[in-house]
Write an enzyme that holds these catalytic residues in place. Sequence first.
Site, PDB file in Angstrom:
ATOM      1  N   GLY A  16      53.692  70.509  56.193  1.00 52.52           N
ATOM      2  CA  GLY A  16      53.960  71.342  56.658  1.00 52.52           C
ATOM      3  C   GLY A  16      55.501  71.765  57.077  1.00 52.52           C
ATOM      4  N   ARG A  77      49.793  74.703  52.136  1.00 50.15           N
ATOM      5  CA  ARG A  77      48.640  73.759  51.514  1.00 50.15           C
ATOM      6  C   ARG A  77      47.888  74.113  50.712  1.00 50.15           C
ATOM      7  NH1 ARG A  77      50.257  72.423  56.983  1.00 50.15           N
ATOM      8  NH2 ARG A  77      50.787  70.413  57.334  1.00 50.15           N
ATOM      9  N   ASP A 108      53.290  63.091  53.615  1.00 50.45           N
ATOM     10  CA  ASP A 108      53.228  62.035  52.603  1.00 50.45           C
ATOM     11  C   ASP A 108      52.299  62.208  52.074  1.00 50.45           C
ATOM     12  OD1 ASP A 108      51.566  61.657  55.275  1.00 50.45           O
ATOM     13  OD2 ASP A 108      50.770  60.517  55.334  1.00 50.45           O
ATOM     14  N   THR A 131      59.793  66.382  57.591  1.00 55.16           N
ATOM     15  CA  THR A 131      58.586  66.389  58.533  1.00 55.16           C
ATOM     16  C   THR A 131      59.345  65.733  59.780  1.00 55.16           C
ATOM     17  OG1 THR A 131      56.414  64.959  59.485  1.00 55.16           O
ATOM     18  CG2 THR A 131      57.642  63.531  57.146  1.00 55.16           C
ATOM     19  N   ASP A 133      57.563  64.932  62.130  1.00 56.06           N
ATOM     20  CA  ASP A 133      56.413  63.751  62.703  1.00 56.06           C
ATOM     21  C   ASP A 133      57.266  62.390  62.825  1.00 56.06           C
ATOM     22  OD1 ASP A 133      54.755  65.213  63.622  1.00 56.06           O
ATOM     23  OD2 ASP A 133      53.608  65.102  61.431  1.00 56.06           O
ATOM     24  N   ASP A 135      57.593  59.832  59.968  1.00 57.32           N
ATOM     25  CA  ASP A 135      55.947  58.750  59.580  1.00 57.32           C
ATOM     26  C   ASP A 135      55.996  58.641  58.523  1.00 57.32           C
ATOM     27  OD1 ASP A 135      54.624  61.359  58.896  1.00 57.32           O
ATOM     28  OD2 ASP A 135      53.127  61.212  59.575  1.00 57.32           O
ATOM     29  N   ARG A 177      50.467  64.658  65.466  1.00 53.94           N
ATOM     30  CA  ARG A 177      48.629  64.393  65.500  1.00 53.94           C
ATOM     31  C   ARG A 177      48.971  62.837  64.751  1.00 53.94           C
ATOM     32  NH1 ARG A 177      46.879  68.366  61.285  1.00 53.94           N
ATOM     33  NH2 ARG A 177      48.890  69.191  61.414  1.00 53.94           N
ATOM     34  N   GLU A 228      50.177  65.349  70.884  1.00 51.18           N
ATOM     35  CA  GLU A 228      48.911  65.993  70.186  1.00 51.18           C
ATOM     36  C   GLU A 228      48.054  64.849  69.326  1.00 51.18           C
ATOM     37  OE1 GLU A 228      51.134  68.005  66.680  1.00 51.18           O
ATOM     38  OE2 GLU A 228      48.591  68.410  67.530  1.00 51.18           O
TER      39      GLU A 228
HETATM   40  P1  ADP Z   1      52.313  66.769  54.126  1.00 54.99           P
HETATM   41  O1  ADP Z   1      53.111  66.968  53.010  1.00 54.99           O
HETATM   42  O2  ADP Z   1      53.252  68.127  55.638  1.00 54.99           O
HETATM   43  O3  ADP Z   1      51.707  65.660  54.339  1.00 54.99           O
HETATM   44  P2  ADP Z   1      49.478  67.851  53.256  1.00 54.99           P
HETATM   45  O4  ADP Z   1      48.701  66.300  53.664  1.00 54.99           O
HETATM   46  O5  ADP Z   1      48.678  69.358  53.575  1.00 54.99           O
HETATM   47  O6  ADP Z   1      50.879  68.122  53.523  1.00 54.99           O
HETATM   48  O7  ADP Z   1      50.036  67.733  51.991  1.00 54.99           O
HETATM   49  C1  ADP Z   1      50.173  68.727  50.910  1.00 54.99           C
HETATM   50  C2  ADP Z   1      49.303  69.091  50.084  1.00 54.99           C
HETATM   51  O8  ADP Z   1      49.590  68.266  48.965  1.00 54.99           O
HETATM   52  C3  ADP Z   1      48.329  69.116  49.902  1.00 54.99           C
HETATM   53  O9  ADP Z   1      47.903  71.093  50.485  1.00 54.99           O
HETATM   54  C4  ADP Z   1      47.806  69.587  48.628  1.00 54.99           C
HETATM   55  O10 ADP Z   1      47.465  70.674  47.858  1.00 54.99           O
HETATM   56  C5  ADP Z   1      48.849  68.498  48.029  1.00 54.99           C
HETATM   57  N1  ADP Z   1      48.057  66.953  47.760  1.00 54.99           N
HETATM   58  C6  ADP Z   1      47.654  66.346  49.407  1.00 54.99           C
HETATM   59  N2  ADP Z   1      46.778  65.180  48.911  1.00 54.99           N
HETATM   60  C7  ADP Z   1      46.753  64.962  47.630  1.00 54.99           C
HETATM   61  C8  ADP Z   1      45.719  64.471  46.776  1.00 54.99           C
HETATM   62  N3  ADP Z   1      45.583  63.139  47.063  1.00 54.99           N
HETATM   63  N4  ADP Z   1      45.825  64.668  45.283  1.00 54.99           N
HETATM   64  C9  ADP Z   1      46.459  66.128  45.275  1.00 54.99           C
HETATM   65  N5  ADP Z   1      47.257  66.657  45.707  1.00 54.99           N
HETATM   66  C10 ADP Z   1      47.582  66.516  47.945  1.00 54.99           C
END
Ligand code: ADP
Length: 327
Positions: A16, A77, A108, A131, A133, A135, A177, A228
């Site tokens: 995000g 993502r 995370d 982020t 959030d 969190d 979320r 949300e």
């Molecule tokens: P944020 O970093 O904002 O929490 P996401 O949860 O969508 O966003 O994670 C961002 C990207 O990090 C994912 O689209 C994926 O490419 C990578 N990612 C997340 N979790 C994993 C995982 N367990 N193993 C490998 N890549 C991951």
Amino acid sequence: MCAKQVTKIGVLTSGGDAPGMNAAVRAVVRTGIYHGLEVFGIYRGYSGMIDDDIVQMNSRSVANIIQRGGTILKTARSKDFFEIEGREKAYKNLAKRGINGLVIIGGDGSFRGAQKFSHEFDIPCIGIPGTIDKDIAGTDFTIGFDTAVNTAVEAIDKIRDTADAHDRLFIVEVMGRDAGYIALHSGIATGAENILIPEAKTNIEELVNSLTEKEKRQKLVNLIVVAEGDEFGANEIAEVIRVRLPQTDTRVCILGHIQRGGSPTCLDRLIASRMGYHSVECLLEGRNNVMVGILNNKVHYTPLDKAVKAKQKITDDWFKIVKILAS
Ligand code: ADP
């Protein structure tokens, strides 16, 4: 600790987007160049790492961006990064340029990906919490939260004006979320009567009783701020109130994506600059798999697995403050 000296580093924004990410990119690029490193910008997060969307940066590449929301590196993502084949492809693209250190600005999920990647390949990864959030454990601040919460406050203040003019109850839904920080902070800062967040069970009876009781005291303007991710959405709460308290003129406002955009606040620019600077120092010191956070106004390094497993806690005194101040 990692023994190999880094010489070429990559920086990416992932997951995000959050206002202030640009300030962090700028700090990474300029600190790297100051130390004589070659710095590469990786576009669209892990997707760009896999697709070889990687460009060498110089000091001018990050000129005039500290005040801009979004991220010049774009973010995405990537499903492919969940698979070993995807991560191997990404590694090859780094290896062919000799990139031997990474700074990941994200949430995370991005840190989980970084952790996996740095375990599998010989490339140290440093995380910067970006982020809205807030969190993530191991830091008092995450890049983007302050801007997002100030955007929410500005919007809710405006809603309060119209609520006051018509003696209405407004239910405002803010982002979050999985975490209720934006709701909690913006709700307290705007004098909301009730704040509903995923970290606390929403008691509908209590909510209806508190509104009835306030009505008796002729408290006519009521604001409810809902995250949300709360078990009841804003529309569902409004429906309950329309049935239980039909005399109440109830409206819903969902703030949505405006909370992600806009020029970052001074605080977000400042923490992004500090974290960006320290992430490069971290790589130069031979650290790996840590997140750069700020705790009690001091830079603090947290192993990535600890940063993603535990969230910041919302303690009971926050709820007490909401209750007492809304009386
Ligand atoms: P944020 O970093 O904002 O929490 P996401 O949860 O969508 O966003 O994670 C961002 C990207 O990090 C994912 O689209 C994926 O490419 C990578 N990612 C997340 N979790 C994993 C995982 N367990 N193993 C490998 N890549 C991951």
